[in-house]
Design a protein around this motif. Structure first.
Motif, PDB file in Angstrom:
ATOM      1  N   ASN A  54      -5.666   1.731  -2.987  1.00 59.97           N
ATOM      2  CA  ASN A  54      -4.336   2.331  -3.056  1.00 59.97           C
ATOM      3  C   ASN A  54      -4.022   3.066  -1.760  1.00 59.97           C
ATOM      4  O   ASN A  54      -2.944   2.896  -1.183  1.00 59.97           O
ATOM      5  CB  ASN A  54      -4.261   3.288  -4.249  1.00 59.97           C
ATOM      6  CG  ASN A  54      -2.867   3.805  -4.496  1.00 59.97           C
ATOM      7  OD1 ASN A  54      -2.139   4.159  -3.583  1.00 59.97           O
ATOM      8  ND2 ASN A  54      -2.499   3.883  -5.750  1.00 59.97           N
ATOM      9  N   ARG A  78       9.999  -3.770  -3.724  1.00 63.07           N
ATOM     10  CA  ARG A  78       9.121  -3.111  -4.707  1.00 63.07           C
ATOM     11  C   ARG A  78       8.258  -4.144  -5.435  1.00 63.07           C
ATOM     12  O   ARG A  78       7.080  -3.918  -5.682  1.00 63.07           O
ATOM     13  CB  ARG A  78       9.924  -2.301  -5.708  1.00 63.07           C
ATOM     14  CG  ARG A  78      10.490  -1.042  -5.110  1.00 63.07           C
ATOM     15  CD  ARG A  78      10.793  -0.013  -6.175  1.00 63.07           C
ATOM     16  NE  ARG A  78      11.244   1.203  -5.541  1.00 63.07           N
ATOM     17  CZ  ARG A  78      10.436   2.179  -5.142  1.00 63.07           C
ATOM     18  NH1 ARG A  78       9.151   2.063  -5.302  1.00 63.07           N
ATOM     19  NH2 ARG A  78      10.926   3.268  -4.587  1.00 63.07           N
ATOM     20  N   HIS A  81       5.645  -5.313  -3.003  1.00 68.13           N
ATOM     21  CA  HIS A  81       4.658  -4.250  -2.844  1.00 68.13           C
ATOM     22  C   HIS A  81       3.661  -4.274  -4.010  1.00 68.13           C
ATOM     23  O   HIS A  81       2.445  -4.214  -3.811  1.00 68.13           O
ATOM     24  CB  HIS A  81       5.375  -2.899  -2.768  1.00 68.13           C
ATOM     25  CG  HIS A  81       4.463  -1.719  -2.684  1.00 68.13           C
ATOM     26  ND1 HIS A  81       4.015  -1.051  -3.798  1.00 68.13           N
ATOM     27  CD2 HIS A  81       3.913  -1.096  -1.614  1.00 68.13           C
ATOM     28  CE1 HIS A  81       3.229  -0.062  -3.417  1.00 68.13           C
ATOM     29  NE2 HIS A  81       3.155  -0.065  -2.097  1.00 68.13           N
ATOM     30  N   THR A  82       4.175  -4.382  -5.217  1.00 71.41           N
ATOM     31  CA  THR A  82       3.327  -4.399  -6.411  1.00 71.41           C
ATOM     32  C   THR A  82       2.428  -5.625  -6.435  1.00 71.41           C
ATOM     33  O   THR A  82       1.224  -5.521  -6.720  1.00 71.41           O
ATOM     34  CB  THR A  82       4.203  -4.348  -7.681  1.00 71.41           C
ATOM     35  OG1 THR A  82       4.982  -3.152  -7.639  1.00 71.41           O
ATOM     36  CG2 THR A  82       3.362  -4.377  -8.942  1.00 71.41           C
ATOM     37  N   GLU A  86      -1.661  -5.428  -6.388  1.00 79.99           N
ATOM     38  CA  GLU A  86      -2.460  -6.005  -7.477  1.00 79.99           C
ATOM     39  C   GLU A  86      -3.272  -7.205  -6.996  1.00 79.99           C
ATOM     40  O   GLU A  86      -4.411  -7.389  -7.424  1.00 79.99           O
ATOM     41  CB  GLU A  86      -1.575  -6.390  -8.660  1.00 79.99           C
ATOM     42  CG  GLU A  86      -0.949  -5.206  -9.377  1.00 79.99           C
ATOM     43  CD  GLU A  86      -1.940  -4.217  -9.957  1.00 79.99           C
ATOM     44  OE1 GLU A  86      -3.116  -4.586 -10.208  1.00 79.99           O
ATOM     45  OE2 GLU A  86      -1.548  -3.057 -10.173  1.00 79.99           O
ATOM     46  N   LEU A 120      -1.386  -1.103 -16.848  1.00 83.40           N
ATOM     47  CA  LEU A 120       0.073  -1.086 -16.810  1.00 83.40           C
ATOM     48  C   LEU A 120       0.609  -0.185 -17.927  1.00 83.40           C
ATOM     49  O   LEU A 120       1.435   0.703 -17.685  1.00 83.40           O
ATOM     50  CB  LEU A 120       0.619  -2.508 -16.962  1.00 83.40           C
ATOM     51  CG  LEU A 120       2.117  -2.679 -16.845  1.00 83.40           C
ATOM     52  CD1 LEU A 120       2.550  -2.428 -15.399  1.00 83.40           C
ATOM     53  CD2 LEU A 120       2.505  -4.076 -17.269  1.00 83.40           C
TER      54      LEU A 120
END
Length: 144
Positions: A54, A78, A81-82, A86, A120
């Motif tokens: 992270n 976004r 980015h996610t 992941e 999540l």
């Protein structure tokens, strides 16, 4: 409870990780068919890997954004980015699961997907509860 921003972040991470490692240990125990003491080390290692990844990923991503003078993250950015975060975490954890549990890549991927779905939901619920118990101190609040 009213904490400074730094104390709030530290409190959040410590409580989150203690609960997350405990619950991930139980989930990995169920998925591997082993015992909890056999899954605790990999749950703790997964947590450490996620924290380090992270920090590294967000540092690099923000540097990339600055280089392109991106000031706000639109929905597409976004999502990218996610997916990047992941995807990197999957690349880190699948070999760990394969080695620790002596399973193939498909079984390790199943374990990682189960953890991903769990986190999540867990992150959403934990953050929602934490925000109610330990509200963010706003500048307007400080004047009161």
């Amino acid at each position: 409870m009213n904490l400074s921003p730094v104390a709030r972040r530290i409190t959040y991470v410590v409580i989150f990780e203690v609960i997350a490692i405990s619950l991930a240990t139980l989930l990995l125990t169920a998925l591997s068919g082993g015992e909890a003491h056999g899954s605790f080390p990999v749950a703790a290692a997964s947590s450490l890997a996620a924290i380090v990844w992270n920090f590294v990923y967000n540092t690099l991503f923000e540097r990339w954004e600055q280089g392109r003078q991106i000031e706000t993250r639109a929905l597409g950015l976004r999502i990218a980015h996610t997916i990047g975060f992941e995807g990197g975490l999957i690349a880190i954890l699948i070999p760990l699961f394969m080695w620790w549990y002596q399973v193939g890549p498909v079984e390790a991927l199943k374990m990682e997907v189960a953890l991903l779905v769990f986190f999540l939901v867990f992150t959403f619920v934990f953050t929602w509860i934490f925000d109610r118990l330990v509200p963010i101190k706003r500048k307007a609040d400080a004047k009161i």
